[in-house]
Scaffold this motif. Sequence first.
Motif, mmCIF file in Angstrom:
data_model
loop_
_atom_site.group_PDB
_atom_site.id
_atom_site.type_symbol
_atom_site.label_atom_id
_atom_site.label_comp_id
_atom_site.label_asym_id
_atom_site.label_seq_id
_atom_site.Cartn_x
_atom_site.Cartn_y
_atom_site.Cartn_z
ATOM 1 N N ASN B 43 0.762 -1.138 -0.045
ATOM 2 C CA ASN B 43 -0.129 -0.056 -0.028
ATOM 3 C C ASN B 43 0.906 1.185 0.009
ATOM 4 O O ASN B 43 1.826 1.309 0.780
ATOM 5 N N GLY B 44 0.372 1.999 -0.954
ATOM 6 C CA GLY B 44 1.388 3.421 -0.899
ATOM 7 C C GLY B 44 2.660 3.378 -1.274
ATOM 8 O O GLY B 44 3.277 4.229 -1.422
ATOM 9 N N ARG B 392 -0.076 6.882 14.559
ATOM 10 C CA ARG B 392 1.123 7.952 14.127
ATOM 11 C C ARG B 392 0.812 9.321 13.768
ATOM 12 O O ARG B 392 0.193 9.408 12.601
ATOM 13 N N LEU B 399 -5.778 17.215 12.358
ATOM 14 C CA LEU B 399 -7.169 16.794 11.687
ATOM 15 C C LEU B 399 -7.026 15.561 11.146
ATOM 16 O O LEU B 399 -5.801 15.031 10.739
ATOM 17 N N VAL B 401 -8.043 14.127 8.631
ATOM 18 C CA VAL B 401 -7.600 13.914 7.172
ATOM 19 C C VAL B 401 -6.211 13.985 6.828
ATOM 20 O O VAL B 401 -5.674 13.236 6.081
ATOM 21 N N ALA B 402 -5.405 14.345 7.979
ATOM 22 C CA ALA B 402 -4.051 14.313 7.740
ATOM 23 C C ALA B 402 -3.378 13.000 7.882
ATOM 24 O O ALA B 402 -2.165 12.823 7.814
ATOM 25 N N LEU B 403 -4.349 12.034 8.526
ATOM 26 C CA LEU B 403 -3.634 10.716 8.757
ATOM 27 C C LEU B 403 -3.688 9.728 7.695
ATOM 28 O O LEU B 403 -4.850 9.968 6.889
ATOM 29 N N SER B 404 -2.853 8.898 7.621
ATOM 30 C CA SER B 404 -2.945 7.956 6.607
ATOM 31 C C SER B 404 -3.996 6.975 6.893
ATOM 32 O O SER B 404 -4.474 6.961 7.949
ATOM 33 N N GLY B 405 -4.568 6.175 5.888
ATOM 34 C CA GLY B 405 -5.678 5.361 6.068
ATOM 35 C C GLY B 405 -5.235 4.334 7.113
ATOM 36 O O GLY B 405 -6.309 4.181 7.996
ATOM 37 N N GLY B 406 -4.106 3.935 7.150
ATOM 38 C CA GLY B 406 -3.830 2.650 8.138
ATOM 39 C C GLY B 406 -3.998 3.462 9.711
ATOM 40 O O GLY B 406 -4.610 2.963 10.705
ATOM 41 N N ASN B 407 -3.618 4.564 9.708
ATOM 42 C CA ASN B 407 -3.605 5.211 10.847
ATOM 43 C C ASN B 407 -5.057 5.699 11.446
ATOM 44 O O ASN B 407 -5.437 5.683 12.726
ATOM 45 N N GLY B 432 -7.771 -1.423 2.348
ATOM 46 C CA GLY B 432 -6.970 -0.474 1.792
ATOM 47 C C GLY B 432 -5.789 -0.148 2.961
ATOM 48 O O GLY B 432 -5.330 0.831 2.749
ATOM 49 N N ASP B 434 -2.180 -1.323 4.489
ATOM 50 C CA ASP B 434 -1.132 -1.912 4.246
ATOM 51 C C ASP B 434 -0.724 -3.153 5.312
ATOM 52 O O ASP B 434 -1.554 -3.121 6.184
ATOM 53 N N ALA D 358 -1.561 20.679 7.112
ATOM 54 C CA ALA D 358 -2.012 19.447 7.778
ATOM 55 C C ALA D 358 -1.684 18.259 6.939
ATOM 56 O O ALA D 358 -1.113 17.292 7.788
ATOM 57 N N GLU D 359 -2.238 17.865 6.181
ATOM 58 C CA GLU D 359 -1.725 16.701 5.220
ATOM 59 C C GLU D 359 -0.293 16.602 5.127
ATOM 60 O O GLU D 359 0.420 15.508 5.678
ATOM 61 N N GLY D 362 1.095 15.632 8.727
ATOM 62 C CA GLY D 362 0.981 14.561 8.925
ATOM 63 C C GLY D 362 1.958 13.652 8.173
ATOM 64 O O GLY D 362 2.751 12.856 9.033
ATOM 65 N N GLY D 372 3.813 1.866 6.479
ATOM 66 C CA GLY D 372 2.512 1.899 6.428
ATOM 67 C C GLY D 372 1.768 3.249 6.900
ATOM 68 O O GLY D 372 0.678 3.194 7.211
ATOM 69 N N SER D 373 3.023 4.198 7.038
ATOM 70 C CA SER D 373 2.358 5.671 7.490
ATOM 71 C C SER D 373 1.733 6.491 6.505
ATOM 72 O O SER D 373 1.142 7.575 6.953
ATOM 73 N N SER D 374 1.980 6.030 5.371
ATOM 74 C CA SER D 374 1.385 6.927 4.191
ATOM 75 C C SER D 374 -0.181 7.081 4.131
ATOM 76 O O SER D 374 -0.620 5.974 4.395
ATOM 77 N N PRO D 375 -0.838 7.822 3.857
ATOM 78 C CA PRO D 375 -2.176 7.980 3.752
ATOM 79 C C PRO D 375 -2.837 6.737 2.917
ATOM 80 O O PRO D 375 -1.995 6.320 1.884
ATOM 81 N N GLY D 376 -3.729 6.241 3.188
ATOM 82 C CA GLY D 376 -4.247 5.034 2.643
ATOM 83 C C GLY D 376 -4.546 5.289 1.048
ATOM 84 O O GLY D 376 -4.641 6.548 0.788
ATOM 85 N N PRO D 377 -4.772 4.407 0.484
ATOM 86 C CA PRO D 377 -5.077 5.013 -1.052
ATOM 87 C C PRO D 377 -6.559 5.494 -1.148
ATOM 88 O O PRO D 377 -7.162 5.072 -0.172
#
Lengths: 332, 510, 425, 404
Positions: B43-44, B392, B399, B401-407, B432, B434, D358-359, D362, D372-377
């Motif tokens: 992912n990513g 993380r 916010l 929105v700033a987090l990755s999907g996993g987080n 979705g 990883d 913010a994005e 993050g 896996g810290s990157s924002p999900g797809p």
Amino acid sequence: SDETGSGGGSGSGASGGSEDGPKIGLAYDTGGRGDKSFNDSAYAGVEAAIEANGGEVQELSPNADASNRADLLTQLADDGYNPIIAVGFNYADVIGDVAEQYPDTQFAIVDGTGVDVGADNVTGLQFAANQGSFLGGVAAATKSETGNVGFVGGVQSPLIESFEAGFTAGAKAVKPDITVQVQYISPAGDFSGFNDPARGQIVAQGMYDAGADIVYAAAGGSGIGVFQAAAASGKRAIGVDSDQYETVGDPALQAVIMTSVLKRVDNAVEAYIGSFVDGSVQGGQDVVNDLSTEGVGLSYSGGFIDDIKSTIDDYTQQIVDGEITVPETPSN
Amino acid sequence: MTDSAPLAVELRGITKRFPGVVANKDIELRVARGEVHAIVGENGAGKSTLMKTLYGMHRPDEGQILLDGREVVFKNPADAIAAGVGMVHQHFMLADNLTVLENVVLGAEKAHGIGAAARRRIVELSDAYALGLEPDTLVEDLGVGDRQRVEIAKVLYRGATTLILDEPTAVLVPQEVDELFGNLAELKREGLTVIFISHKLDEVRKVADSITVIRRGTTVGTADPRTTTSKQLAELMVGAELPTPQTRTSTVRDTPVLQLTGVTVAGQGARPAVDDVTLTVREGEVVGIAGVEGNGQAELVDAIMGLRPLAAGTVVLAGEDITTWSTRTRREHGIGFIPEDRHRQGMLLDAPLWENRVLGHQTEAPNAKGVFIDRKAARADTERIMREYDVRAPGADTLAVALSGGNQQKLIVGREMSAGPKLLIAAHPTRGVDVGAQSVIWELLKDARAEGMGIVLISADLDELIGLSDTLQVMLRGGVVATLDPGAVTPEQLGGYMTGAVEGSTAGAA
Amino acid sequence: MSTAAPTTAAPARGPVTELFLGGGRGRRLTWILVGLLVLVSAVRVISGEQALTSSSTMAATLLLAVPLLLVALGGLFAERAGVVNIGLDGMMILGTWGAGFAGYQYGWQGAVVGGLLMGALGGLLHAVATVTFGVDHVISGVAINILAAGVARFLSETLYVDNPAGGGVTQSPAMSSRPPTFSLPVLSSGPDLLGKVEDLHWFLVSDLAGVLRGVTNGVGVLTVVAVLLVPAAYLLLWRTSFGLRLRSCGENPAAADSLGVPVYRLKYIAVIISGALAGLGGVFLVFIANIYREGQTNGRGFIGLAALIFGNWRPGGLAAGAGLFGFADALQLRSRTAVVALLLLVAVLLLAVAVLQATRGRFTQAITAAAFAAASLVGYLSIQELPEGIVSFTPHITTLLVLSLASQRLRMPKADGLVYRRGEH
Amino acid sequence: MTAVRKVGATLLAPVLAVAIALVISAVVMVAIGVDPFRALDVMVDFGDSPTQQVTAIVVVLNRAVPLFLAGLAVAVAFRMGLFNIGVEGQYRLATVLAAGAGAAISLPGPLHLVAIIVVAMLVGAVWAGIVAVLKVTRGVSEVISSIMLNFIALGLASFLLTGPLRGSEPGASIITTKDIPESGWFPSLNGLFDALGLANPPRQLYGFLLVAVLVGVVVAVLLKRTRFGFDLRATGLSASAASASGVDAKRMVITTMLISGAIAGLIGLPDLLGSDHNYGTEFTSGLGFLGIAVALLGRNNPVGIALAALLFAFLDRAAVPLQIAGIPSSVVTIIQGTIVLAVVIANEVARRIARRQAESGGAVAAPPAGDGSSPGPGSAPATGPALTNATGAAGRTDPTGSAQ
Ligand SMILES: Nc1ncnc2c1ncn2[C@@H]1O[C@H](COP(=O)(O)OP(=O)(O)OP(=O)(O)O)[C@@H](O)[C@H]1O
Ligand SMILES: Nc1ncnc2c1ncn2[C@@H]1O[C@H](COP(=O)(O)OP(=O)(O)OP(=O)(O)O)[C@@H](O)[C@H]1O
Ligand SMILES: [Mg+2]
Ligand SMILES: [Mg+2]
């Protein structure tokens, strides 16, 4: 007069000395100058007065929702204008409060009353619109071939209802069995009826379709719709307030404007300023402009009613003599 | 690969940066004409970004794109389409309220108009590649497999010679995957080139002619599917072994947590969305719900959560009939919810993390104090969750929105676990997400189960379902058609039940 | 109501329902129209309110409905492309001003161009704000409404005061030429056969004649254009590739974008067309008055928006919405007593709804409808004439009633009102 | 985010907006031959004498109070994604009935006031409640129903005024309700000026200002601090997430509209209780529509709405001195429209900048890639900005399923 208006301790020291002529404050109703109606008429009166007496004028228009009427008057008084003329009965509610605070300033309200306000520096410039409308009714009934005439009111307010009352009475005076169709465009408090020519057209067209051949438009800006309907149906209409034959600016419409019921705001304003300059303004009273003072009347532009002038003069005389009392409110 | 025939697609030194991220860095990709070329990566890793570059959806910051040996510059997808490149996106790009025909011809109206000629052409394509399309159906009435075929038809309709398929199999059951691969073989025979992204390494090895591996935004190598094992591929991808979900010993107890009896939910048309479903979840039990998307799982979840009225049936939570309860009361009485679409149902993206921690638990300690929200306590608890669940992010005021999907998902899992629910509804908990986050979430679910929580698990990932569940229920057209023992079923068999290819049974049910 | 509502899979129904509702949209529509005419005709005969179906009322209906129709069509274009346009009223105001300004200088043709241009300008502004800057659509629309009123006043103040041609702060000089009108020869003019039949007041026959005469006698050029625009908009939006592309922007802009559809450009075009059509609605008002007059739109932009929603974002539906509103409005302007007759109509319709619901086993709905039907009937029998204040909102309450009665099958474009940013979906 | 950056981001939008609006307005003025600096000078000139200055402040405050209440009423609904375009009708009907009730009853001072206020709030709430009920039970879009109800309220108010509640004499030029007796007048705050040693102006400073402040504080606390407020805002941010979290969408729609309507009911009271003492045909209209602009300008935030109301009031006052200086007063309307447009554009730009920060913040803050810290797809469906979702979606069909 030499009442100098430096009200509210403004310290501006503005003075309306008679050498310079009066400093006239003019607060318009919504629409302001250029409305081709009573605001313009009031301005014309002020202009004529300045011509005669010298002086200057400051005009102010209210904001879109007219919530700052009191502010206009206050500002004018503060800046030392005297007299201050408020155009339109909508000032009735605020003029008393302001006048109280500026006892040295003279106020006048067009279409309003100075008596009920209670302040002794407010003069009401009133118009016997019902008398003028009566003549309109006379003209309509005399000229009508179908025995069916119409009245289109802009907003169902007391003022316009007095137009209706006079018109109906006048028509019935000539032909007791005449049909008078009456319709208002919007109800009281909803002022859109003064500004919606489309509705004016539709209401009037309905009257023409139902057999009327002359319709009286007491509907402000919607009146032009009435004229359109008249032109489209080959019928006729009566204008209001100013000589709309002159202001409509369209030959096709001029042809259908049989006459207009005049309300000489200009004369009234000019006369008021004149008496202010003379020092004869009393305040706390009403000046009623009626047929006797030629404050109201009919226009003859276009010559459509020249032939019935004698009839009209006849009724005018009867009203002036008090033989006919014109009602102020519709009978039903 | 030989140098004689020019490559169908060659990407040289592609770099693409987004604010704060370098999605692609110096990527090399070489695809020969007429082959099925797979791209794998976690992912990513930057796979979709790379494909979007090739499809002209954005321009690379550095690098070149060559088609048939000639350099091209795409300003937009239209350019790519004109050059014969077509793409089927990971997330379907279809307008639901338009018909199949309209979706297919959109943007390519010049070819055959939008009328009868276009309809003829679509039917032709559909017949040639066995896509089975009806031009006048609204797309919203189609299932996932059909939608994908519409997507493929869109690309073919434009005369593409190179097809990009971004994770086409993620939402398909094995039988549908086989059908898809059949379609791909068809395409290959016609001389088309296919670039194909997948996380499922077995599939990749089965269908691809060559493989490119991407890690952290850059190419780490190519592999030959015939000589490489899945394990080797995985190592290339992540530098580690793939974790597999393995249930430890059974922890199922006797007390039922959730009992559904005859649950029926009205659907759009005449057919109910959920049709007379009866099932039981016991303490310490994971009940897996398998099914092709759109067969009533989502509605069933809604029914359990009280988000949708029941047409018939009862829902009993730990002995109490909760059929008429509101969602809030249900949650207060111990139902936790990991929704299928976290952005839609699980998070307030434009709100800070601490508010997201409160979400769904507005009335509970430590978030609420009487009618007030206890902002301080909620913040503190958010920080605890972030620590304990390895979320993380800079802080509780970040916010969402700033987090990755996993987080984001870990925060949701942590939040739902924190209330100590009796029952957890976990809908696609690792979708979705990883591999790293995935294994964390699996561990969390297993721990919760061991502590006696009942779990309803819905997933499209059959390995996950089989690996985590104690019991498997298969849903088809709103009803439960089979109850299976996960210990005795393969993904292929399960897929058979899910598509209705195999008649329902209660084989090995507990 | 919204005759063009999408037909979902028809549930099984009885033979009677099948007779009336079966056989596709065309037949159903015909039945509904015939039914309505019979009903209204009956009410006319019972109440003696000739105004209900007189050609005069119908002509007024047309005059009142057309500006709403034009605005609603404007809304259709914007919203089908995914941009909510609550600024229609402002664009209409700009349209009236533009028509007045060009009209007094270049005649009616000039007025058309002026109104279209000014309306389009308003649309352009909305497009810049919503498409380029991604501002919330409602917010931008509200701002445009405020701005348009100010701009119109300001322009009049600077251009008309002291203008020798006339005009003032609140109005323009009169148009220098008049738009043509059309009548159907023999039937509606000259011998005027329809008019003769209408005057006989026969059941059904005269009503039909009245309706026909109303819509064929002295019809203005813009009315003809507006009416033709309804099928034209349908053809353009549903039968051309431009329309398909435009609609795709309102359904799934990301998908459209991925297929090479220039989403931003299409949204721009759609919103500009939207503004232009709203402006044309303004021109229509100017044509009636022959001048621009401040406040002339009188909130019609909002009503047009309502007609659009009422009509389920479809040309036929919004025309029905505009027509219904126009009819109710014409009736209340023409005759206060006819409005009372309308209560009888409402009573009958509600009774039908009650019976229908009862046969479907929905008894609460049936009882509610029956209760309201009874109330309407009592109202009809006891009320002679309603006061002006009450009568004035006849069209509004009619619209509200119909909307709340018609079960909600409205479906707006899926991405309507969502700000689309490339790559941010 | 550091405090400095947060403040920076908060200030960015308004500063940008005011700058844009000033530039556009200046261009307009230059185009018609007005010196923008002189215009600005006139606008900020509150007069020479202390009395004039205090009067000007009173005028601004008195105008700001109803605008503030109107903005608040709109904002409460906005916050949960409902577009209450019906504030106009709600306050008109509320005011006429409150005026009628106030004149009809006689109670000792404070009680009389309370009774009038309660009537106004109830009427406003009921009128807004119709919108909510139609939406929840019949799926009628609140945009249409409230547009229609505005017209209906106008007609009803007119009927009441000319019929049952008519108080003015026949023949009086303005139709009004009966005057409210003095026990129902809201005392002015002019005592304050004496206490502060300021000149006591000839105009009365509305005592209702205090009520408005109180309402503002209550709304702020309600939105920010309470569970209910959380539910409300959550619904506005994402209706689907809110209902999954246990918010009852239908009840939320009804409650919110009732609150919004109750606040709307207060809009007419400052004028009614502070100066007019009756409702008449000339009663100020259009405040409901201005409220929408004020709410947008104030970003639906009580403090912001207060500032926006003050700004609008300030500009309205400037219309008079501008005319005296020979500058067309419609310049003010243009400035108002431009400011609203500029503010929303600036807000959007600032929001995007903040979100981008913010994005990227993050992503940067997370440990190195590959874990896996990157924002999900981008598995999210189209999730527009908060207000977009809220208002856009709320415009029509109801995502929370309160249709059917
Ligand atoms: N438009 C964008 N703006 C900012 N960052 C982006 C954007 N698109 C992708 N990214 C980032 O670029 C990186 C690569 O994303 P990409 O979608 O290409 O991954 P992927 O390999 O396709 O992952 P998956 O297997 O989950 O689909 C991620 O960190 C992602 O967050
Ligand atoms: N009750 C309060 N008392 C004092 N200052 C406050 C209060 N509420 C907010 N503030 C200040 O106002 C600023 C903005 O607050 P906050 O970020 O909570 O609101 P917002 O983001 O503008 O509104 P919202 O998040 O509700 O849309 C903060 O810097 C905060 O210090
Ligand atoms: Mg991807
Ligand atoms: Mg905040």
